[in-house]
Motif scaffolding. Sequence first.
Motif, PDB file in Angstrom:
ATOM      1  N   ASN A  33       2.070  -0.821   7.052  1.00 52.47           N
ATOM      2  CA  ASN A  33       0.903  -0.234   6.391  1.00 52.47           C
ATOM      3  C   ASN A  33      -0.388  -0.297   7.193  1.00 52.47           C
ATOM      4  O   ASN A  33      -1.448   0.080   6.698  1.00 52.47           O
ATOM      5  CB  ASN A  33       0.676  -0.903   5.028  1.00 52.47           C
ATOM      6  CG  ASN A  33       0.420  -2.393   5.139  1.00 52.47           C
ATOM      7  OD1 ASN A  33       0.723  -3.016   6.152  1.00 52.47           O
ATOM      8  ND2 ASN A  33      -0.126  -2.969   4.091  1.00 52.47           N
ATOM      9  N   LEU A  34      -0.323  -0.768   8.436  1.00 48.03           N
ATOM     10  CA  LEU A  34      -1.525  -0.889   9.246  1.00 48.03           C
ATOM     11  C   LEU A  34      -1.215  -0.487  10.680  1.00 48.03           C
ATOM     12  O   LEU A  34      -0.285  -1.016  11.298  1.00 48.03           O
ATOM     13  CB  LEU A  34      -2.029  -2.339   9.207  1.00 48.03           C
ATOM     14  CG  LEU A  34      -3.307  -2.643   9.990  1.00 48.03           C
ATOM     15  CD1 LEU A  34      -4.503  -1.912   9.390  1.00 48.03           C
ATOM     16  CD2 LEU A  34      -3.563  -4.149  10.018  1.00 48.03           C
ATOM     17  N   ASP A  83       0.833  -1.208   0.000  1.00 51.96           N
ATOM     18  CA  ASP A  83       0.000   0.000   0.000  1.00 51.96           C
ATOM     19  C   ASP A  83       0.866   1.255   0.000  1.00 51.96           C
ATOM     20  O   ASP A  83       0.680   2.163   0.809  1.00 51.96           O
ATOM     21  CB  ASP A  83      -0.943  -0.016   1.206  1.00 51.96           C
ATOM     22  CG  ASP A  83      -1.822  -1.252   1.194  1.00 51.96           C
ATOM     23  OD1 ASP A  83      -2.740  -1.310   0.363  1.00 51.96           O
ATOM     24  OD2 ASP A  83      -1.561  -2.178   1.993  1.00 51.96           O
ATOM     25  N   PRO A 136       2.981   3.735   9.174  1.00 47.96           N
ATOM     26  CA  PRO A 136       1.874   3.999   8.262  1.00 47.96           C
ATOM     27  C   PRO A 136       1.685   5.485   7.942  1.00 47.96           C
ATOM     28  O   PRO A 136       1.619   6.318   8.854  1.00 47.96           O
ATOM     29  CB  PRO A 136       0.661   3.440   9.021  1.00 47.96           C
ATOM     30  CG  PRO A 136       1.215   2.327   9.839  1.00 47.96           C
ATOM     31  CD  PRO A 136       2.555   2.824  10.274  1.00 47.96           C
ATOM     32  N   LYS A 160      -5.757  -0.369  14.242  1.00 42.96           N
ATOM     33  CA  LYS A 160      -6.547  -0.663  13.036  1.00 42.96           C
ATOM     34  C   LYS A 160      -7.409   0.511  12.571  1.00 42.96           C
ATOM     35  O   LYS A 160      -8.275   0.361  11.713  1.00 42.96           O
ATOM     36  CB  LYS A 160      -7.443  -1.895  13.236  1.00 42.96           C
ATOM     37  CG  LYS A 160      -6.723  -3.130  13.779  1.00 42.96           C
ATOM     38  CD  LYS A 160      -5.658  -3.641  12.833  1.00 42.96           C
ATOM     39  CE  LYS A 160      -5.150  -5.019  13.263  1.00 42.96           C
ATOM     40  NZ  LYS A 160      -4.448  -5.037  14.557  1.00 42.96           N
ATOM     41  N   ARG A 182      -7.581   2.512   5.919  1.00 46.98           N
ATOM     42  CA  ARG A 182      -6.981   1.726   6.998  1.00 46.98           C
ATOM     43  C   ARG A 182      -5.549   1.335   6.686  1.00 46.98           C
ATOM     44  O   ARG A 182      -4.750   1.117   7.598  1.00 46.98           O
ATOM     45  CB  ARG A 182      -7.792   0.461   7.265  1.00 46.98           C
ATOM     46  CG  ARG A 182      -9.126   0.703   7.932  1.00 46.98           C
ATOM     47  CD  ARG A 182      -9.878  -0.602   8.178  1.00 46.98           C
ATOM     48  NE  ARG A 182      -9.195  -1.471   9.112  1.00 46.98           N
ATOM     49  CZ  ARG A 182      -8.615  -2.624   8.791  1.00 46.98           C
ATOM     50  NH1 ARG A 182      -8.602  -3.054   7.526  1.00 46.98           N
ATOM     51  NH2 ARG A 182      -8.043  -3.370   9.717  1.00 46.98           N
ATOM     52  N   LYS A 183      -5.231   1.218   5.403  1.00 50.14           N
ATOM     53  CA  LYS A 183      -3.891   0.769   5.038  1.00 50.14           C
ATOM     54  C   LYS A 183      -3.199   1.761   4.112  1.00 50.14           C
ATOM     55  O   LYS A 183      -3.624   1.982   2.979  1.00 50.14           O
ATOM     56  CB  LYS A 183      -3.951  -0.605   4.366  1.00 50.14           C
ATOM     57  CG  LYS A 183      -4.309  -1.727   5.327  1.00 50.14           C
ATOM     58  CD  LYS A 183      -4.143  -3.091   4.669  1.00 50.14           C
ATOM     59  CE  LYS A 183      -4.389  -4.216   5.662  1.00 50.14           C
ATOM     60  NZ  LYS A 183      -4.162  -5.550   5.050  1.00 50.14           N
TER      61      LYS A 183
END
Length: 225
Positions: free
Chosen positions: A145-146, A128, A186, A150, A166-167
């Motif tokens: 990426n997370l 992502d 992230p 969450k 979210r990602k």
Amino acid sequence: MSLDKLVKTKELFDCGVSYLRELFDTYEYPWEMLPHIKGYILSLIEQGIEGFTLLKEGVLVGRDVKIAATATIEAPAIIGHGTEIRPGAYIRGAVITGEGCVLGNSCEFKNCILLDKVQTPHYNYVGDSVLGNGAHMGAGTVCSNLKSDKKPVVIHGECAIETGLRKIGGILADGADVGCGTVINPGTVIGKRTSVYPLTSLRGVYPADCIVKATDTVVKREEPK
């Protein structure tokens, strides 16, 4: 220029990849491209790209692409001319590259864009994410990426930019160079030609033409005398 303006697509990337230009011209911020990568690739495969051939269902490759026998490529994917995919590389789908990239040994890629001459040679995770021309990730550097909670990713520049996604992994502008063993948290954005010391935990927005010595220690790159 404010850090919030520096996170815009046109400030981070000079897209010379003909089959990616429409995508880069459409979205003001690079993370806005992420939900559309898969559909964009599928439409390109359906149309065809001059000089590219279908390796297998859903995977289009350019000229002089080198793919190791132990590499795995899941559809959909488009691999640009002269790109090298080394042993153990795992392309999980929704991956598109420009020319002359290196997708290295034991690296994993999913839902990401790599422009020309991106180097991810050893043990990297790129999910992502958008990597600009000539961007380089040192051995063991990963794009996280997370978030642990969450929740949707927020881009932390001079003000917080809500993404609703979210990602989001790393956004590395043209010429960004990240040292070995770094964690790109992230939604981190690294500006053009900025270098990062090894073993750094990155979070937030880092301007162009800088050296990141630690998470909160950023110095302007000196002009050559």
